[in-house]
Design an enzyme around this catalytic site. Structure first.
Site, PDB file in Angstrom:
ATOM      1  N   HIS A   1      -6.809  -0.441   8.273  1.00 24.79           N
ATOM      2  CA  HIS A   1      -6.280  -1.346   7.276  1.00 24.79           C
ATOM      3  C   HIS A   1      -4.711  -1.497   7.050  1.00 24.79           C
ATOM      4  CE1 HIS A   1     -10.419  -2.656   6.239  1.00 24.79           C
ATOM      5  NE2 HIS A   1     -10.737  -1.409   5.792  1.00 24.79           N
TER       6      HIS A   1
HETATM    7  C1  BDR Z   1      -7.760  -1.612   1.398  1.00 26.98           C
HETATM    8  O1  BDR Z   1      -8.538  -0.625   0.272  1.00 26.98           O
HETATM    9  C2  BDR Z   1      -8.325   0.591   0.337  1.00 26.98           C
HETATM   10  O2  BDR Z   1      -9.344   1.017   0.348  1.00 26.98           O
HETATM   11  C3  BDR Z   1      -7.532   0.913   1.433  1.00 26.98           C
HETATM   12  O3  BDR Z   1      -6.501   1.894   1.373  1.00 26.98           O
HETATM   13  C4  BDR Z   1      -6.777  -0.693   1.914  1.00 26.98           C
HETATM   14  O4  BDR Z   1      -5.544  -0.689   1.478  1.00 26.98           O
HETATM   15  C5  BDR Z   1      -8.721  -1.998   2.541  1.00 26.98           C
HETATM   16  O5  BDR Z   1      -9.723  -2.923   1.753  1.00 26.98           O
END
Ligand code: BDR
Ligand code: CA
Length: 319
Positions: free
Chosen positions: A240
């Site tokens: 992500h």
């Molecule tokens: C996002 O949510 C967090 O858990 C991760 O770090 C990322 O920024 C993904 O949905």
């Protein structure tokens, strides 16, 4: 040209992956880390950000951010994804350095105002600090070069509900304010971040090549793999937050669509990002496609050299 960056972050395992990748990238100068709740509390996020900076011998400002969303009650931290302290099963780190005396919103406004048009804000957590900065000094829409957000999804798709992504869901009002403001915003959402995945073998290789930073990421990521395996049946993890940094350094890896974005702030679809005609709203660049193998290789290539870069920095500082 070296691109200056402030990363707004809730570290967090994939945040740590993104930050170490950015620290290891000579094309970037990370000026500051501003912290936010989400994966952990803001207090833990600040401590973890200081720890990442210390580990990489990368001296960077760390500014403590908002402790809760703009208007709604906070959700509990995502410890089931990132572990009780944010780095999987690793214990709370000891830090020897202190944060900047300014809060994150002030830090963002003052730092961008001091270098107008030079700094990209890359937000990889809930967007409360950015919304607070817009309220504190609306001129930040002009002084920040642009904003790149990891969050949302242009397709009706989510990871905390069937239609909401975690960062947007944690403070939908703040996210809507960021997409409504008149600045250049890029959204790097689940449309692309779930397409790029790393394997346990990738982290074993990173730990061999870069025992301190790669080894830390390997240990932290074990917990992340457990979570993803339980959810998807495959022992791999989504990239992500690193994807948002890559959208800045390697935009050619992505295909973008330009469309206004608005956020559902109430009801069952809270946190959903809607792409489409929102009258009077500036269009956002939305990442819709990615060359996932090239993105993964870029991440691995940079982090493989992370210890080497850290040692060089330390040697330079001792000269
Ligand atoms: C996002 O949510 C967090 O858990 C991760 O770090 C990322 O920024 C993904 O949905
Ligand atoms: Ca994050």
């Amino acid at each position: 040209m070296v691109q200056k960056l402030i990363i707004d972050t809730d570290p967090g395992i994939d945040d740590a992956m993104a930050i170490h990748m950015a620290f290891a990238d000579a094309r970037i100068e990370v000026v500051g880390l501003t912290t936010i709740f989400g994966n952990v509390t803001t207090k833990q996020a600040t401590r973890n950000a200081l720890h990442l900076s210390q580990m990489a011998h990368y001296p960077v400002d760390v500014a403590h951010g908002a402790d809760r969303p703009l208007t709604r009650d906070p959700h509990p931290p995502a410890d089931f994804v990132h572990g009780p302290e944010g780095f999987g099963g690793l214990p709370a780190p000891d830090v020897e350095t202190a944060p900047d005396p300014r809060d994150a919103a002030r830090y963002l406004c003052e730092t961008c105002a001091a270098a107008p048009g030079e700094i990209i804000i890359c937000a990889v957590g809930p967007l409360t600090n950015l919304a607070a900065a817009l309220a504190l000094d609306p001129d930040i829409t002009r002084t920040a070069a642009r904003v790149v957000v990891m969050g949302g999804s242009a397709a009706r798709h989510g990871n905390v509900s069937d239609c909401a992504e975690a960062n947007i869901w944690n403070d939908p009002h703040a996210a809507d304010a960021v997409f409504a403001a008149d600045w250049d915003v890029t959204m790097v959402g689940l449309d692309v971040t779930e397409k790029t995945q790393c394997t346990p073998q990738d982290f074993t290789d990173l730990a061999k090549a870069s025992p301190i930073i790669g080894g830390f990421l390997q240990q932290a990521a074990d917990f992340y793999f457990d979570f993803h395996e339980a959810k998807t049946g495959t022992r791999s993890c989504f990239m992500h937050d690193p994807s948002a940094i890559l959208a800045i350094t390697d935009p050619a890896l992505f295909g973008f669509q330009t469309t206004p974005i608005s956020v559902v702030c109430e009801g069952e679809e809270t946190g959903r990002t809607i792409a489409g005609p929102a009258t009077g709203r500036r269009a956002t660049h939305v990442a819709m496609t990615v060359d996932s193998q090239a993105a993964r290789q870029r991440f691995l290539g940079l982090v493989r050299a992370a210890d080497h870069m850290a040692t060089d920095r330390m040697a330079r500082d001792n000269c």
